[in-house]
Design a protein around this motif. Structure first.
Motif, PDB file in Angstrom:
ATOM      1  N   THR A 116       0.801  -1.233   0.000  1.00  0.00           N
ATOM      2  CA  THR A 116       0.000   0.000   0.000  1.00  0.00           C
ATOM      3  C   THR A 116       0.831   1.280   0.000  1.00  0.00           C
ATOM      4  N   ARG A 117       2.088   1.213  -0.387  1.00  0.00           N
ATOM      5  CA  ARG A 117       2.917   2.415  -0.449  1.00  0.00           C
ATOM      6  C   ARG A 117       2.355   3.404  -1.470  1.00  0.00           C
ATOM      7  N   ARG A 118       2.561   4.681  -1.231  1.00  0.00           N
ATOM      8  CA  ARG A 118       2.124   5.714  -2.162  1.00  0.00           C
ATOM      9  C   ARG A 118       3.056   5.741  -3.370  1.00  0.00           C
ATOM     10  N   ARG A 119       2.506   6.020  -4.528  1.00  0.00           N
ATOM     11  CA  ARG A 119       3.275   6.009  -5.770  1.00  0.00           C
ATOM     12  C   ARG A 119       3.266   7.381  -6.429  1.00  0.00           C
ATOM     13  N   GLU A 120       4.314   7.652  -7.201  1.00  0.00           N
ATOM     14  CA  GLU A 120       4.398   8.876  -7.984  1.00  0.00           C
ATOM     15  C   GLU A 120       3.890   8.616  -9.397  1.00  0.00           C
ATOM     16  N   ASP A 121       3.383   9.669 -10.043  1.00  0.00           N
ATOM     17  CA  ASP A 121       3.008   9.551 -11.448  1.00  0.00           C
ATOM     18  C   ASP A 121       4.220   9.095 -12.253  1.00  0.00           C
ATOM     19  N   VAL A 122       3.979   8.259 -13.254  1.00  0.00           N
ATOM     20  CA  VAL A 122       5.057   7.843 -14.147  1.00  0.00           C
ATOM     21  C   VAL A 122       4.795   8.414 -15.537  1.00  0.00           C
ATOM     22  N   GLY A 123       5.870   8.828 -16.214  1.00  0.00           N
ATOM     23  CA  GLY A 123       5.730   9.322 -17.572  1.00  0.00           C
ATOM     24  C   GLY A 123       5.238  10.741 -17.671  1.00  0.00           C
ATOM     25  N   ARG A 124       5.246  11.472 -16.533  1.00  0.00           N
ATOM     26  CA  ARG A 124       4.792  12.861 -16.580  1.00  0.00           C
ATOM     27  C   ARG A 124       5.935  13.755 -17.062  1.00  0.00           C
ATOM     28  N   GLY A 125       5.683  15.026 -17.220  1.00  0.00           N
ATOM     29  CA  GLY A 125       6.702  15.948 -17.715  1.00  0.00           C
ATOM     30  C   GLY A 125       6.676  15.973 -19.222  1.00  0.00           C
ATOM     31  N   SER A 126       7.846  16.107 -19.826  1.00  0.00           N
ATOM     32  CA  SER A 126       7.907  16.165 -21.287  1.00  0.00           C
ATOM     33  C   SER A 126       7.435  14.871 -21.900  1.00  0.00           C
ATOM     34  N   GLY A 127       7.603  13.757 -21.158  1.00  0.00           N
ATOM     35  CA  GLY A 127       7.062  12.480 -21.618  1.00  0.00           C
ATOM     36  C   GLY A 127       7.708  11.964 -22.875  1.00  0.00           C
ATOM     37  N   ARG A 128       8.943  12.340 -23.156  1.00  0.00           N
ATOM     38  CA  ARG A 128       9.578  11.885 -24.387  1.00  0.00           C
ATOM     39  C   ARG A 128       9.931  10.411 -24.264  1.00  0.00           C
ATOM     40  N   GLY A 129       9.607   9.660 -25.299  1.00  0.00           N
ATOM     41  CA  GLY A 129       9.933   8.244 -25.300  1.00  0.00           C
ATOM     42  C   GLY A 129       8.931   7.427 -24.520  1.00  0.00           C
ATOM     43  N   THR A 130       9.230   6.166 -24.364  1.00  0.00           N
ATOM     44  CA  THR A 130       8.346   5.260 -23.645  1.00  0.00           C
ATOM     45  C   THR A 130       9.153   4.476 -22.631  1.00  0.00           C
ATOM     46  N   GLY A 131       8.468   3.908 -21.672  1.00  0.00           N
ATOM     47  CA  GLY A 131       9.123   3.086 -20.672  1.00  0.00           C
ATOM     48  C   GLY A 131       8.281   1.876 -20.366  1.00  0.00           C
ATOM     49  N   ALA A 132       8.787   0.698 -20.679  1.00  0.00           N
ATOM     50  CA  ALA A 132       8.112  -0.550 -20.357  1.00  0.00           C
ATOM     51  C   ALA A 132       8.770  -1.111 -19.103  1.00  0.00           C
ATOM     52  N   ILE A 133       8.010  -1.266 -18.041  1.00  0.00           N
ATOM     53  CA  ILE A 133       8.542  -1.653 -16.741  1.00  0.00           C
ATOM     54  C   ILE A 133       8.344  -3.153 -16.534  1.00  0.00           C
ATOM     55  N   THR A 134       9.427  -3.896 -16.570  1.00  0.00           N
ATOM     56  CA  THR A 134       9.347  -5.341 -16.363  1.00  0.00           C
ATOM     57  C   THR A 134       9.569  -5.676 -14.895  1.00  0.00           C
ATOM     58  N   ALA A 135       9.419  -6.957 -14.558  1.00  0.00           N
ATOM     59  CA  ALA A 135       9.604  -7.442 -13.195  1.00  0.00           C
ATOM     60  C   ALA A 135      10.711  -8.505 -13.196  1.00  0.00           C
ATOM     61  N   PRO A 136      11.289  -8.823 -12.039  1.00  0.00           N
ATOM     62  CA  PRO A 136      12.392  -9.790 -12.007  1.00  0.00           C
ATOM     63  C   PRO A 136      11.968 -11.252 -11.998  1.00  0.00           C
ATOM     64  N   ASN A 137      10.681 -11.523 -11.799  1.00  0.00           N
ATOM     65  CA  ASN A 137      10.259 -12.924 -11.680  1.00  0.00           C
ATOM     66  C   ASN A 137      10.307 -13.641 -13.018  1.00  0.00           C
ATOM     67  N   ASP A 181       4.526 -15.594  -9.970  1.00  0.00           N
ATOM     68  CA  ASP A 181       5.365 -15.291  -8.811  1.00  0.00           C
ATOM     69  C   ASP A 181       5.513 -13.783  -8.761  1.00  0.00           C
ATOM     70  N   LEU A 182       4.815 -13.170  -7.840  1.00  0.00           N
ATOM     71  CA  LEU A 182       4.763 -11.709  -7.780  1.00  0.00           C
ATOM     72  C   LEU A 182       5.948 -11.146  -6.999  1.00  0.00           C
ATOM     73  N   HIS A 183       6.637 -10.195  -7.611  1.00  0.00           N
ATOM     74  CA  HIS A 183       7.668  -9.400  -6.946  1.00  0.00           C
ATOM     75  C   HIS A 183       7.192  -7.956  -6.978  1.00  0.00           C
ATOM     76  N   GLY A 184       6.828  -7.404  -5.841  1.00  0.00           N
ATOM     77  CA  GLY A 184       6.331  -6.040  -5.810  1.00  0.00           C
ATOM     78  C   GLY A 184       7.374  -5.049  -6.290  1.00  0.00           C
ATOM     79  N   GLU A 185       6.962  -4.093  -7.087  1.00  0.00           N
ATOM     80  CA  GLU A 185       7.890  -3.074  -7.582  1.00  0.00           C
ATOM     81  C   GLU A 185       8.239  -2.106  -6.460  1.00  0.00           C
ATOM     82  N   GLY A 186       9.540  -1.930  -6.193  1.00  0.00           N
ATOM     83  CA  GLY A 186       9.975  -1.032  -5.128  1.00  0.00           C
ATOM     84  C   GLY A 186       9.561  -1.506  -3.759  1.00  0.00           C
TER      85      GLY A 186
END
Length: 574
Positions: free
Chosen positions: A376-397, A415-420
């Motif tokens: 339940t940790r708080r998260r920041e917006d992702v991809g905000r700002g100029s937003g140039r390019g893309t980001g695909a966020i993978t997991a280690p499992n 097998d879930l590995h929580g991000e951060g």
């Protein structure tokens, strides 16, 4: 002077264009402040061209303005390459086709020079002139092939049309890694993103238009490999359509686009199939004319998605791993997509097909997506700002995927590995004839935060009084009051279905009115959502595993569309 064959094919494309784009009146407001707005300005001109034949002089003048101030061979390619090499060229060529008999030859020559500078070849990406070593794939390659074909036809350049046709060849081979169609029906773009319902539809549209455009000409696209695209209609696209809606599980960051919802993309998919049918063998066309949801369990292992179709409902599950992204952000889009690939379970019902269409994404609690287990940790917006390019966020499992069983049923696990987070969990789902069984084991974390598993988060629209029953007792429909129900055996939500908890659980429930805007999840230059507040009532159910749990678990049974009586009976049997 162009030969008759070029003019014949351009006239054919114009007919396709007019049937595909529905034009309405428009107030012209040209903006060249950045590459995204330049593309939108050309799009306004295309709409004006289609909507008002008397506006030709205005369009011609506006095209000159845009050419002089934004899109010409000397312009520096800044920001998002797509607008320079695909977005603007494609729309500009559409306008040139529509006005080809009215556009001064010198103007056409200038515009084709700009297009050919930024899109000289379907295979390569250009950045301000020098060739990039990057070879185009998937939808981007298909789009560029269409651009090269149209520019060749408009210029009367047979070699350029042949270059476009030949550039399609890699799309007619099954991928074994990276982008493209896979033999199991998966479609991937950006190397790791399940994208059937976005880039896949773009590819299907562009390839269908090229096939139809060049059919019967000296550049006709032939060869057995074309069947890869024909077969994709049933293997790749049909399983993700529900009552004309494209399931969000394969739409990537496009879920955050206000004007491109599941229903819109479903319609675009069906339109693309219609165009493709103009060039497909009769055996395909006959089957496509009677398309239906393919009842049964479908595994798309290469992109870690499973779909389960029953006569009155369907389910789709989004998984992720080191191979497939849990979410994609970028270009200012999908700012809150953090948990969409962590086992989000979509349930579609014939009684409520617009559950996800109707303002779901701007109003749903993004921390409580159904099917997920979350820190339940708080998260920041992702991809905000100029937003140039893309980001695909993978997991280690590494463990993630599904298995098909005899009889049209199946199972999936993650097998879930929580991000951060130190959160770890093993999650499993069994897809049955009338139910989905969800199980979780080894749920552990050590960050000092609460861990939750979300059973349901349903969009009730404005129906705040919807009946909710726990173990046969109707609950008060108070908004904004979080309730803990102790040792619950079963629950039922009117118009949605039942929930059974073998052995009993402490169930958390909340009915609340949620307010949001599309702008809060999409600030992309060409897709930006508006700031108009929308309100929807949601009913959320979840299991509280406590703070930093060790070895926690859960088991519950979802009964989509079940009545209260059917739910109580199933609970008594378990």
């Amino acid at each position: 002077m162009r030969e008759a064959i070029f003019e014949e094919l351009l006239a054919r494309y114009e007919r396709q264009l007019r049937s595909r784009i529905k034009a309405t009146g428009i107030q012209l407001d040209l903006d060249v402040s950045d590459e995204g707005h330049t593309t939108l300005s050309y799009a306004q001109l295309r709409t004006l061209t289609l909507a008002d034949p008397s506006a030709t002089a205005t369009v011609v003048d506006a095209l000159r303005f845009l050419h002089e101030n934004a899109f010409h061979p000397e312009a520096e390619e800044t920001g998002n390459w797509w607008h320079w090499e695909i977005g603007t060229p494609r729309i500009l060529l559409d306008i040139c086709v529509l006005l080809r008999t009215q556009l001064p030859e010198s103007d056409l020559k200038d515009y084709l020079a700009a297009v050919q500078w930024f899109c000289p070849d379907p295979d390569r990406r250009v950045k301000s002139g020098p060739w990039s070593p990057l070879s185009e794939t998937g939808a981007n390659r298909a789009d560029k092939a269409l651009i090269v074909a149209l520019s060749g036809l408009l210029a009367g350049d047979a070699d350029r049309v042949a270059l476009a046709r030949n550039g399609l060849s890699p799309l007619f081979e099954y991928a074994t890694s990276g982008d493209g169609f896979y033999e199991d029906g998966s479609f991937i773009q950006h190397d790791t993103v399940a994208y059937t319902g976005s880039y896949g539809v773009v590819l299907l549209t562009s390839v269908g238009e090229i096939l139809a455009l060049l059919r019967g000409s000296q550049w006709e696209v032939t060869g057995p490999g074309v069947s890869v695209v024909f077969d994709a209609v049933e293997k790749s696209f049909l399983p993700f359509l529900f009552e004309g809606r494209m399931m969000d599980t394969v739409r990537g960051r496009a879920i955050a686009r206000q004007h491109s919802r599941d229903r819109d993309i479903g319609a675009a998919t069906l339109d693309a199939i219609r165009v493709l049918a103009e060039s497909a063998p009769a055996s395909y066309v006959e089957r496509w004319s009677a398309l239906r949801r393919p009842i049964g369990f479908h595994v798309f292992g290469a992109m870690e998605r499973v779909v389960h179709h029953r006569p009155r409902w369907s389910a789709a599950l989004s998984l992720s791993s080191e191979r497939i992204a849990r979410y994609e952000c970028g270009n200012g889009e999908n700012l809150h997509g953090w948990y969409t690939g962590d086992g989000m379970l979509y349930i579609y019902d014939l009684c409520d097909p617009d559950h996800y269409t109707d303002e779901f994404w701007p109003t749903v609690d993004p921390y409580r997506l159904p099917g997920t287990t979350v820190d339940t940790r708080r998260r920041e917006d992702v991809g905000r700002g100029s937003g140039r390019g893309t980001g695909a966020i993978t997991a280690p499992n590494r463990v993630s995927g599904g298995t098909l069983f005899d009889g049209g049923f199946g199972t999936a696990e993650l097998d879930l590995h929580g991000e951060g987070s130190t959160l770890r969990a093993h999650k499993r789902w069994h897809f049955l004839d009338d139910a989905v069984v969800a199980l979780g084991t080894d749920i552990s974390a050590s960050d000092g935060r609460r861990i939750e598993t979300i059973v349901e988060n349903r969009n009730l629209r404005a129906d705040a009084g919807r009946r909710f029953v726990v173990d046969g007792v109707a609950q008060p429909p108070d908004l904004g009051i979080e309730r803990r129900h102790l040792s619950v055996q079963w629950a039922h939500l009117e118009g949605v279905g039942g929930y059974v908890f073998p052995g009993g659980v402490d169930l958390m429930a909340l009915r609340e009115e949620r307010t949001g805007t599309w702008h809060a999840i999409d600030v992309g230059v060409s897709t930006e959502g508006d700031e108009v507040e929308v309100r929807r009532v949601f009913h959320t159910l979840w299991l509280d595993h406590g703070i930093s749990p060790r070895g926690a678990g859960y088991m519950y049974v979802l009964l989509p569309g079940a009545s209260e009586e059917e739910t109580a009976r199933r609970a008594a049997e378990l």
